[in-house]
Write an enzyme that holds these catalytic residues in place. Structure first.
Site, mmCIF file in Angstrom:
data_model
loop_
_atom_site.group_PDB
_atom_site.id
_atom_site.type_symbol
_atom_site.label_atom_id
_atom_site.label_comp_id
_atom_site.label_asym_id
_atom_site.label_seq_id
_atom_site.Cartn_x
_atom_site.Cartn_y
_atom_site.Cartn_z
ATOM 1 N N LYS A 121 0.773 -1.154 -0.020
ATOM 2 C CA LYS A 121 -0.048 -0.002 0.024
ATOM 3 C C LYS A 121 0.876 1.165 -0.054
ATOM 4 O O LYS A 121 1.821 1.284 0.596
ATOM 5 C CB LYS A 121 -1.084 -0.173 1.344
ATOM 6 C CG LYS A 121 -1.924 1.135 1.286
ATOM 7 C CD LYS A 121 -3.124 0.792 2.542
ATOM 8 C CE LYS A 121 -4.045 1.787 2.630
ATOM 9 N NZ LYS A 121 -4.856 1.852 3.921
ATOM 10 N N SER A 196 -9.729 1.934 3.031
ATOM 11 C CA SER A 196 -8.665 2.601 2.076
ATOM 12 C C SER A 196 -7.857 1.679 1.528
ATOM 13 O O SER A 196 -7.164 2.261 0.293
ATOM 14 C CB SER A 196 -8.101 3.840 2.844
ATOM 15 O OG SER A 196 -7.155 3.072 3.671
ATOM 16 N N SER A 220 -9.902 -0.424 7.391
ATOM 17 C CA SER A 220 -9.163 -0.199 5.803
ATOM 18 C C SER A 220 -8.810 -1.750 5.472
ATOM 19 O O SER A 220 -8.411 -1.591 4.258
ATOM 20 C CB SER A 220 -8.443 0.767 5.720
ATOM 21 O OG SER A 220 -8.829 1.774 6.075
#
Length: 517
Positions: A121, A196, A220
């Site tokens: 990420k 996210s 997330s």
């Protein structure tokens, strides 16, 4: 065109705990793949074990495995858009170097993650790649170091294939909040992958990489895992170092992971977990080998769950939960009814507003560092005040600005007691509620999200509706507990249904139980 994705997989695990009662139980994790015109054959247990077996036997080389994943990534990325940056040349070079070491050193050259392609990420720092946090204000920024979790993956032999898309600085639930692109859900490209960490979940679901790292501040990792039909693991707060993770809400942020099986996520956690002198909040508790005792189905006893106490959270199956999701969860837990019962957490509904006050308050402080001077984009201005204002105005997105304003307001002198202090009091109630429940049960279960993946753009103009989607997950972060999400069923939608995830919550530092349920 839907991307070619992995075939159906089943992993059943068993672990004997060192408790006086010597309770025996096991875990079932089934990961199914989105429809595709061509299904790539998947191993019976885990991609990591399959890759390792291929390298040890000489059946395939690391370069061949890497080429396969990169070919799939190039083919699917134009429609899925999971990655902000792809380091394909670096991945090929590292794979070729691994093959040379295997040729000269044999199996001694193989670390636990040798040849495993990992997506990271983009709010985790990587020394040789851009690290933007999904924000224009950090566009082009390249850190001088790896985040601890990334460094440990590399040391174990993993190959970082690129940086995955996210909502800007982790603030969002759909990955529509990225400053660069909107990621789609491989099950239905008209739908969101969650957020996210939507890029990391989508990349594993589309088999663009083997496993991936994400971060979880209020769900997330777990919500995207549910939306994309993969396994997602949020460790206990402090189990994994946050060094190198771009701070959103420091008392809630956790580095988590995605995989196509429980074994793969357990293996990743074993590698990245542990104390780190660079993070004073990281725990010094011993890190077990979470995957070491996961065994095939045919090795288990007839009642492998016997003795495990399971509580189904009453508040998570009522009003506000889609009927299809509730039905899937009830069907998945029907065989557990004799092992546990329904448990009520009276403070459950209070967690969502408390979370958004606390997270926004911490964000307003953490994001003050992005001022156009120390990091990232800088706008020309006549004076320092204008430079700060214009750099932030042009570099930060709408959602980030809104949460900074919310947090600043909650921390202001006239409203601190009414908002921030009260939210901290609610957090204590949530922690006490979970503590009491986990004295009576080994595991608490709930949906990972109140709905399956929804359409892109459906909630972008209704932030309250989007925030409400975090109701199943934020309480776990407020209490600092570990949670695992596994696919448990489908609801109508998309070409062949949409996946639903089951969330399993354990006591602090009980990840070995969570991965075995």
């Amino acid at each position: 065109m839907p991307p070619p994705l992995q075939a159906h997989r089943l992993l059943i695990s068993h672990r004997r705990l060192p408790t006086p009662a010597r309770r025996r139980f096991s875990a079932v994790s089934s990961v199914q793949s989105p429809p595709a015109k061509t299904l790539a054959p998947g191993p019976a247990t885990s991609s990591i074990l399959s890759i390792r077996g291929s390298l040890l036997s000489g059946e395939r080389t690391a370069a061949e495995i890497t080429a396969e994943y990169l070919s799939r990534l190039r083919r699917t990325e134009p429609s899925v858009r999971s990655f902000i940056h792809v380091a394909d040349s670096d991945a090929v070079r590292e794979a070729e170097e691994l093959d040379r070491r295997i040729a000269s050193e044999g199996k001694d050259a193989l670390g636990p993650l040798a040849g495993v392609l990992v997506g990271v990420k983009d709010n985790l720092c990587t020394a040789n790649m851009p690290s933007t946090g999904g924000s224009r204000i950090l566009e082009g920024y390249r850190p001088a170091y790896d985040a601890t979790a990334v460094r440990r993956l590399r040391e174990a032999g993993a190959i970082v294939v690129g940086k995955t898309n996210l909502d800007e600085f982790g603030m969002g639930s759909t990955t529509e909040g990225s400053a660069f692109q909107v990621t789609t859900n491989p099950w239905d490209e008209s739908r969101v992958p969650g957020g996210s960490s939507g890029g990391s979940a989508s990349a594993v679901s589309a088999r663009q990489c083997v496993v991936s790292l994400g971060s979880d501040t209020g769900g997330s990792v777990r919500q995207p895992a549910s939306f994309c039909g993969v396994v997602g693991l949020k460790p206990t707060y402090g189990r994994v170092s946050r060094f190198g993770l771009m701070a959103y809400a420091s008392s809630l942020d956790v580095v988590g992971c995605f995989g196509s099986s429980v074994f793969d996520t357990a293996t990743i956690l074993s590698v990245v977990a542990g104390h780190d002198k660079m993070d004073s909040t990281s725990s010094s508790q011993n890190v077990p080998d979470y995957a070491s005792e996961l065994v095939p189905l045919d090795s288990l006893e007839s009642k492998p769950l016997n003795g495990l106490r399971i509580g189904i959270i009453q508040e998570t199956l009522g009003e506000g939960v889609d009927s299809g999701v509730a039905s899937s969860i009830k069907a998945a837990t029907s065989h557990l009814e004799q092992l546990g019962s329904v448990v009520s957490l009276p403070s459950f509904s209070l967690g969502l507003p408390a979370y958004y006050i606390l997270a926004s308050s911490e964000a307003s402080s953490n994001l003050s560092r992005y001022d156009g001077i120390r990091y990232g984009r800088q706008v020309s201005a006549d004076d320092l005040s204008e430079l700060y204002g214009e750099s932030r105005a042009n570099g930060l997105g709408h959602e980030v600005k809104m949460r900074i304003l919310m947090g600043t307001y909650a921390l202001s002198a006239g409203y601190y007691d009414a908002y921030y202090k009260r939210a901290q009091q609610v957090r204590t109630l949530v922690q006490e509620s979970f503590e009491d429940a986990l004295k009576r049960f080994d595991i608490l279960v709930s949906p990972a999200a109140p709905s399956a993946a929804y359409k892109i753009g459906e909630k972008i103009n209704d932030p309250l509706a989007m925030y409400a989607g975090d109701i199943m997950t934020v309480n776990v972060n407020l209490a600092g507990l570990p949670a695992l999400v596994v696919p448990c069923g489908f609801v109508e939608g998309g070409p062949a249904g949409l996946p639903v995830g089951l969330q399993m919550i354990g006591s602090p530092f009980s990840e070995e139980i969570a991965v075995c349920v």
